[in-house]
Design a protein around this motif. Structure first.
Motif, PDB file in Angstrom:
ATOM      1  N   LYS A 376       0.832  -1.200   0.000  1.00 28.87           N
ATOM      2  CA  LYS A 376       0.000   0.000   0.000  1.00 28.87           C
ATOM      3  C   LYS A 376       0.866   1.248   0.000  1.00 28.87           C
ATOM      4  N   GLU A 377       0.301   2.324  -0.504  1.00 27.91           N
ATOM      5  CA  GLU A 377       1.003   3.600  -0.428  1.00 27.91           C
ATOM      6  C   GLU A 377       1.074   4.029   1.030  1.00 27.91           C
ATOM      7  N   ASN A 378       2.267   4.362   1.481  1.00 29.63           N
ATOM      8  CA  ASN A 378       2.418   4.834   2.857  1.00 29.63           C
ATOM      9  C   ASN A 378       3.698   5.635   2.986  1.00 29.63           C
ATOM     10  N   GLU A 379       3.820   6.358   4.069  1.00 28.94           N
ATOM     11  CA  GLU A 379       4.984   7.200   4.339  1.00 28.94           C
ATOM     12  C   GLU A 379       5.580   6.872   5.706  1.00 28.94           C
ATOM     13  N   ILE A 380       5.452   5.648   6.144  1.00 29.32           N
ATOM     14  CA  ILE A 380       5.909   5.242   7.478  1.00 29.32           C
ATOM     15  C   ILE A 380       7.412   4.999   7.458  1.00 29.32           C
ATOM     16  N   ASP A 381       8.117   5.646   8.375  1.00 28.96           N
ATOM     17  CA  ASP A 381       9.575   5.507   8.476  1.00 28.96           C
ATOM     18  C   ASP A 381       9.992   4.446   9.478  1.00 28.96           C
ATOM     19  N   SER A 382       9.187   4.253  10.506  1.00 30.72           N
ATOM     20  CA  SER A 382       9.579   3.355  11.590  1.00 30.72           C
ATOM     21  C   SER A 382       8.342   2.660  12.130  1.00 30.72           C
ATOM     22  N   LEU A 383       8.531   1.388  12.540  1.00 31.22           N
ATOM     23  CA  LEU A 383       7.420   0.600  13.051  1.00 31.22           C
ATOM     24  C   LEU A 383       7.754   0.065  14.432  1.00 31.22           C
ATOM     25  N   GLY A 384       6.805   0.181  15.357  1.00 35.28           N
ATOM     26  CA  GLY A 384       6.954  -0.383  16.688  1.00 35.28           C
ATOM     27  C   GLY A 384       6.110  -1.628  16.815  1.00 35.28           C
ATOM     28  N   VAL A 385       6.719  -2.722  17.257  1.00 37.36           N
ATOM     29  CA  VAL A 385       6.025  -4.007  17.332  1.00 37.36           C
ATOM     30  C   VAL A 385       6.179  -4.572  18.731  1.00 37.36           C
ATOM     31  N   GLY A 386       5.076  -5.111  19.271  1.00 37.95           N
ATOM     32  CA  GLY A 386       5.110  -5.638  20.623  1.00 37.95           C
ATOM     33  C   GLY A 386       4.600  -7.059  20.712  1.00 37.95           C
ATOM     34  N   THR A 387       3.298  -7.199  20.935  1.00 31.97           N
ATOM     35  CA  THR A 387       2.697  -8.487  21.271  1.00 31.97           C
ATOM     36  C   THR A 387       3.060  -9.602  20.311  1.00 31.97           C
ATOM     37  N   HIS A 388       2.838  -9.401  19.015  1.00 31.51           N
ATOM     38  CA  HIS A 388       3.023 -10.483  18.043  1.00 31.51           C
ATOM     39  C   HIS A 388       4.492 -10.840  17.855  1.00 31.51           C
ATOM     40  N   LEU A 389       5.360  -9.927  18.211  1.00 35.61           N
ATOM     41  CA  LEU A 389       6.799 -10.200  18.108  1.00 35.61           C
ATOM     42  C   LEU A 389       7.285 -11.032  19.278  1.00 35.61           C
ATOM     43  N   VAL A 390       7.058 -10.561  20.496  1.00 37.00           N
ATOM     44  CA  VAL A 390       7.685 -11.205  21.659  1.00 37.00           C
ATOM     45  C   VAL A 390       6.956 -12.474  22.100  1.00 37.00           C
ATOM     46  N   THR A 391       5.659 -12.567  21.820  1.00 37.31           N
ATOM     47  CA  THR A 391       4.935 -13.788  22.186  1.00 37.31           C
ATOM     48  C   THR A 391       4.948 -14.820  21.067  1.00 37.31           C
ATOM     49  N   CYS A 392       5.498 -14.448  19.905  1.00 37.39           N
ATOM     50  CA  CYS A 392       5.548 -15.371  18.759  1.00 37.39           C
ATOM     51  C   CYS A 392       4.166 -15.987  18.536  1.00 37.39           C
ATOM     52  N   THR A 393       3.200 -15.131  18.308  1.00 37.32           N
ATOM     53  CA  THR A 393       1.794 -15.526  18.248  1.00 37.32           C
ATOM     54  C   THR A 393       1.543 -16.670  17.270  1.00 37.32           C
ATOM     55  N   GLU A 394       2.220 -16.650  16.141  1.00 37.18           N
ATOM     56  CA  GLU A 394       1.965 -17.653  15.107  1.00 37.18           C
ATOM     57  C   GLU A 394       2.458 -19.041  15.497  1.00 37.18           C
ATOM     58  N   GLN A 395       3.467 -19.103  16.392  1.00 35.11           N
ATOM     59  CA  GLN A 395       3.981 -20.398  16.846  1.00 35.11           C
ATOM     60  C   GLN A 395       4.683 -20.189  18.182  1.00 35.11           C
ATOM     61  N   PRO A 396       4.162 -20.750  19.255  1.00 32.70           N
ATOM     62  CA  PRO A 396       4.681 -20.441  20.587  1.00 32.70           C
ATOM     63  C   PRO A 396       5.945 -21.186  20.989  1.00 32.70           C
ATOM     64  N   SER A 397       6.353 -22.225  20.231  1.00 30.60           N
ATOM     65  CA  SER A 397       7.536 -22.983  20.619  1.00 30.60           C
ATOM     66  C   SER A 397       8.255 -23.505  19.388  1.00 30.60           C
ATOM     67  N   LEU A 398       9.589 -23.528  19.454  1.00 27.07           N
ATOM     68  CA  LEU A 398      10.376 -24.066  18.354  1.00 27.07           C
ATOM     69  C   LEU A 398      10.406 -25.584  18.392  1.00 27.07           C
ATOM     70  N   GLY A 399      10.434 -26.171  19.573  1.00 29.64           N
ATOM     71  CA  GLY A 399      10.416 -27.627  19.687  1.00 29.64           C
ATOM     72  C   GLY A 399      11.777 -28.276  19.564  1.00 29.64           C
ATOM     73  N   CYS A 400      12.830 -27.590  20.015  1.00 26.50           N
ATOM     74  CA  CYS A 400      14.151 -28.229  20.034  1.00 26.50           C
ATOM     75  C   CYS A 400      14.116 -29.461  20.934  1.00 26.50           C
ATOM     76  N   VAL A 401      14.893 -30.472  20.564  1.00 22.80           N
ATOM     77  CA  VAL A 401      15.011 -31.704  21.353  1.00 22.80           C
ATOM     78  C   VAL A 401      16.488 -31.998  21.583  1.00 22.80           C
ATOM     79  N   TYR A 402      16.743 -32.869  22.559  1.00 20.19           N
ATOM     80  CA  TYR A 402      18.105 -33.202  23.001  1.00 20.19           C
ATOM     81  C   TYR A 402      18.149 -34.716  23.100  1.00 20.19           C
TER      82      TYR A 402
END
Length: 554
Positions: A376-402
């Motif tokens: 889209k046409e926009n003039e945004i220089d900077s973006l602030g992101v909170g919830t969806h970034l730090v909580t990883c909303t789309e996937q809550p765990s990577l699932g590493c195993v040992y």
């Protein structure tokens, strides 16, 4: 003991030591360690691998992160008297008292760690870390290492994807502390989103500990706390050059407000006096850091008009305000309108710098909405992101195993009814094969005793997703992916700062083929086993093993 070059400052070192003590683990690690000890097997040399089975967010890559913390964890792994006494109280009463003395004397002086460097782009099923040492000790390390790698790699990958979605031009601000999973989750998120590609954080503690640039101005509460110009104290501001008397900023801004209202044909009745008062008060306090949120009431009818009046007054006194923040509504449409007004003011009032003021956008931004910004046409220089970034909303765990892959020099394999959960046995080396254009195209997992692949020489291998079909590859360049990083209780690799690891992430991402970096429906990256390793896996699956014993774990 000397701290390796590039290691954290003492405050950060203490923070890292405190956040992952030896008791930060699951109780069953101690019950297994005791059983090993009772059976006299606790000193048997064992080898474990840490890996994950699928790239997160349905993506084509993952960023490996957390090694720095794992190294500090290993270096400081030692049980205190209080730790041991607590374990004595929670383990069954029949536990032999001599076991607790064994724990009291335990450390990682006999542990070795090979790992992919922090900040490297990695792929599913590749062994990222190989931990070797006495069976009971390396068993006790499992939960701590997984805890330190899982979220760090997940949120770092999430940040890298946001960076790809935003493009290289826009500044990205992490502002998720208030939405994070507790204080430690917030600190970890701030650190690893910066490493993943964000530019700034609002988290002051993260800035203090990790050297991340911090930023922030005001919230809506500051705006709505003012109701009239009578609340602005003091009224005056010294010009930046300091050569003249303080100027009444309220009077100056009111004169500009009249001109701006006329230019924009603004309705004076819709201009909120309390908002103007808040802007003036903040501008007097921070004339070189003036970046207010302008949507507390109405962007076009009040916020933008008030901002322009105060900003032009600051320009008159030799200051340059930073810009504005939008936090609601159609961010793209509003940013275009704001930029048009900035340009109009720049031209009409001969203030060239007005046109380049920043437009910052926040408002529950996720990866999809960030991607849509570019459409889209926009003039945004900077973006602030909170919830969806730090909580990883789309996937809550990577699932590493040992998983255990070798005991006393003999390979071990977990074989499940679900083939995806089977492990690959034996001590290994991992090589990244690169094409003539410098793009990695295949990670080859070999037995450690094998000769490494060579540039320009064809090599047969079996892709893990290839259903036993062999392929032949000829790399232009070969890189050994894992390095020896911890030996005899010592970290033997320089510990990188957050900024250094951040640069490593971007360099690693730049080498990827565009198809592997696509955020949606990326090309699948190939991870393959060498012919000898594939044959060993087949031998296990047929019911045999390298030491003549059948080893099945269902």
């Amino acid at each position: 003991m000397a701290v390796p070059s590039g290691s954290p400052c003492p405050v950060m070192e203490q923070h890292l030591r405190d956040r992952a003590p030896p008791l930060l683990t699951d109780l069953y690690q101690f019950t297994m360690a005791y059983a090993y000890w009772r059976a006299g097997r606790h000193r048997d040399t064992a080898r474990f691998e840490l890996f994950f089975r699928d790239n997160p967010f349905r993506g084509g890559f993952t960023v490996f992160a957390g090694l720095h913390d794992c190294l500090v964890f290993l270096r400081n792994f030692r049980f205190t008297h209080e730790d041991v006494e607590f374990l004595r109280s929670v383990l069954p009463p029949a536990t032999d008292p001599a076991f607790f003395q064994y724990l009291r004397d335990l450390d990682c002086s006999t542990v070795e760690l090979h790992a992919v460097p922090d900040g490297t782009v990695v792929f599913a099923r590749v062994p990222l870390m190989e931990v070797t040492g006495p069976l009971a000790v390396v068993q006790l390390l499992e939960t701590g290492l997984l805890c330190l790698v899982n979220y760090a790699s997940l949120v770092c990958t999430n940040a890298a994807r946001f960076r790809l979605a935003a493009g290289p031009r826009r500044k990205l601000l992490e502002m998720g502390l208030r939405r994070a999973q507790g204080p430690d989750g917030g600190l970890t998120a701030s650190r690893y989103t910066y490493i993943g590609g964000f530019d700034l954080t609002s988290n002051v503690r993260a800035g203090f500990l990790f050297g991340i640039p911090v930023t922030g101005t005001m919230a809506h509460s500051y705006i709505t706390s003012f109701t009239s110009l009578e609340e602005v104290q003091p009224h005056t501001l010294m010009p930046q050059n300091g050569d003249s008397e303080p100027v009444d900023l309220i009077a100056l801004a009111k004169s500009w407000l009249s001109r701006i209202s006329e230019l924009l044909e603004a309705n004076p009745r819709k201009i909120h006096e309390g908002e103007l008062a808040a802007f003036l008060s903040y501008a007097i306090a921070y004339p070189t850091n003036f970046l207010p949120v302008i949507d507390s009431y109405s962007v076009s009818c009040s916020g933008l008009v008030n901002f322009c009046a105060v900003a032009l007054a600051l320009f008159d006194l030799g200051y340059k305000p930073l810009g504005i923040r939008l936090d609601s509504g159609d961010l793209c449409r509003q940013s275009v309108h704001v930029r048009r007004v900035f340009r109009l003011c720049s031209e009409r009032f001969s203030v060239p710098a007005f046109d380049s003021l920043l437009i910052v956008a926040t408002n529950n931004i996720n990866e999809q909405s960030m991607t849509e910004l570019n459409e889209k046409e926009n003039e945004i220089d900077s973006l602030g992101v909170g919830t969806h970034l730090v909580t990883c909303t789309e996937q809550p765990s990577l699932g590493c195993v040992y998983k255990l892959v070798e005991v006393r020099g003999n390979p071990r394999m977990k074989i499940c009814e679900d083939p995806e959960k089977s492990t690959v046995p034996g001590s290994k080396a991992v090589y990244r094969l690169t094409d003539a254009e410098g793009h990695p195209f295949l990670d080859l997992v070999c037995l450690a005793a094998e000769s490494p692949p060579e540039a320009g020489v064809s090599r047969s291998c079996y892709p893990l997703s290839g259903k036993d079909s062999m392929i032949t590859v000829t790399p232009a360049q070969v890189t050994c992916l894992r390095q020896e990083v911890f030996v005899n209780g010592q970290i033997i690799t320089p510990l990188s700062s957050a900024a250094e690891t951040r640069a490593k992430v971007q360099t690693s991402l730049q080498t990827l083929h565009p198809g592997h970096k696509r955020l949606h429906q990326p090309d699948a990256y190939t991870v393959a086993l060498s012919e000898r390793l594939h044959n060993l896996v087949s031998e296990f699956q047929r019911g045999g093993s390298g030491d003549g014993r059948c080893v099945f774990v269902n």
